[in-house]
Write an enzyme that holds these catalytic residues in place. Sequence first.
Site, PDB file in Angstrom:
ATOM      1  N   SER A 142     -68.094  42.025 -59.299  1.00 32.87           N
ATOM      2  CA  SER A 142     -67.182  42.692 -60.220  1.00 32.87           C
ATOM      3  C   SER A 142     -67.760  44.016 -60.694  1.00 32.87           C
ATOM      4  O   SER A 142     -68.985  44.178 -60.798  1.00 32.87           O
ATOM      5  CB  SER A 142     -66.932  41.796 -61.436  1.00 32.87           C
ATOM      6  OG  SER A 142     -66.272  42.494 -62.468  1.00 32.87           O
ATOM      7  N   TYR A 167     -69.499  36.924 -68.390  1.00 32.01           N
ATOM      8  CA  TYR A 167     -68.823  37.032 -67.091  1.00 32.01           C
ATOM      9  C   TYR A 167     -69.589  37.993 -66.180  1.00 32.01           C
ATOM     10  O   TYR A 167     -69.891  37.670 -65.028  1.00 32.01           O
ATOM     11  CB  TYR A 167     -67.388  37.522 -67.286  1.00 32.01           C
ATOM     12  CG  TYR A 167     -66.701  37.890 -65.997  1.00 32.01           C
ATOM     13  CD1 TYR A 167     -66.345  36.909 -65.070  1.00 32.01           C
ATOM     14  CD2 TYR A 167     -66.402  39.218 -65.702  1.00 32.01           C
ATOM     15  CE1 TYR A 167     -65.716  37.251 -63.875  1.00 32.01           C
ATOM     16  CE2 TYR A 167     -65.767  39.562 -64.522  1.00 32.01           C
ATOM     17  CZ  TYR A 167     -65.430  38.576 -63.610  1.00 32.01           C
ATOM     18  OH  TYR A 167     -64.815  38.916 -62.425  1.00 32.01           O
TER      19      TYR A 167
END
Length: 352
Positions: A142, A167
């Site tokens: 990501s 995350y």
Amino acid sequence: MKILVTGAAGFIGFHTVRRLIGRGDEVVGLDSINDYYDVRIKYGRLSECGVAQDKIIEKKPVQSSKYISYRFVQMQLEDKASIDALFSIEKFDRVINLAAQAGVRYSITNPDAYVQSNIVGFINILEACRHNSVEHLAYASSSSVYGLNEAQPFSTSNNVDHPMSLYAATKKSNELMAHTYSHLYGLPTTGLRFFTVYGPWGRPDMALFLFTKAILENRPIDVFNHGDMLRDFTYVDDIVEGVIRVIDNVAKVNKNWSGLTPEPNSSSAPYKIYNIGNNAPVKLLDFITAIEKSLGKQAQKNMLPLQAGDVPSTYANVDDLINDLGYKPQTSIETGIENFIVWYKSFFNIKD
């Protein structure tokens, strides 16, 4: 090839499955179908691939009624015994791991979900690939890994040691874990840092979905950082094209790599990291304007400060993607948003 796609009922996974089926690969899709967001959308994606909700039995592969080359299995990545059995039986050539607990903000209040899915689940995938002679593992990372880094455009040669959310930290850990397996066991791995993906069948927790729904329902939208955020919005078809090109090009050893001046995006092991982004940041207020134009309706805006865990700007350097794979995402925001809204109105049966 015979390819496993995890996260197959998810946004990017669904589109990836359809591309692989369309070109003639044998595909097994895997997803836990959790309730992080409206499962009707997940079952809708599966239905598009010929997998009926009433046919799904956990841990039992279901044959698609639409594509002879596609089967789907409901399974959790953290279920090591079931993952090991699946790999042992199916003997996959390559694996695309897109399954993960997503969402920056959700990770602040629900950290355990991220540890189980994104770390425990990922080590199970690595172990299964290692023990079953998988030729290549491509996996979703990501743009969130860039964290506090302010040097833009974000480059895979940048340091990414300062994440701003759990995350992001789990995604960074995936890259480190993958490198370890590439180094110790010669498992070719490629990490893909996705930049703000949007498009038809998108996630309900993402800005485009939230904004469209609120505008159509005459509710105000929350505009964080007073609309001054920049995001490298990337259309889902462009993301999938990058994924396909990557899985076809097995990660190789960088023969020029040196431990004295170590490049973070490659290695003396068969390991590689790519950004996949549009390489053209868009101001959030301009993104909203494009939605308003497509809907023919103005948004009521609730201007708010930057949220915890969010970064003010993302911007992808995609030079490696261009140089290695001859590819650069290029779908315009206007085209991508229009395609999403056409899908949204059709899925929710909204009449103009």
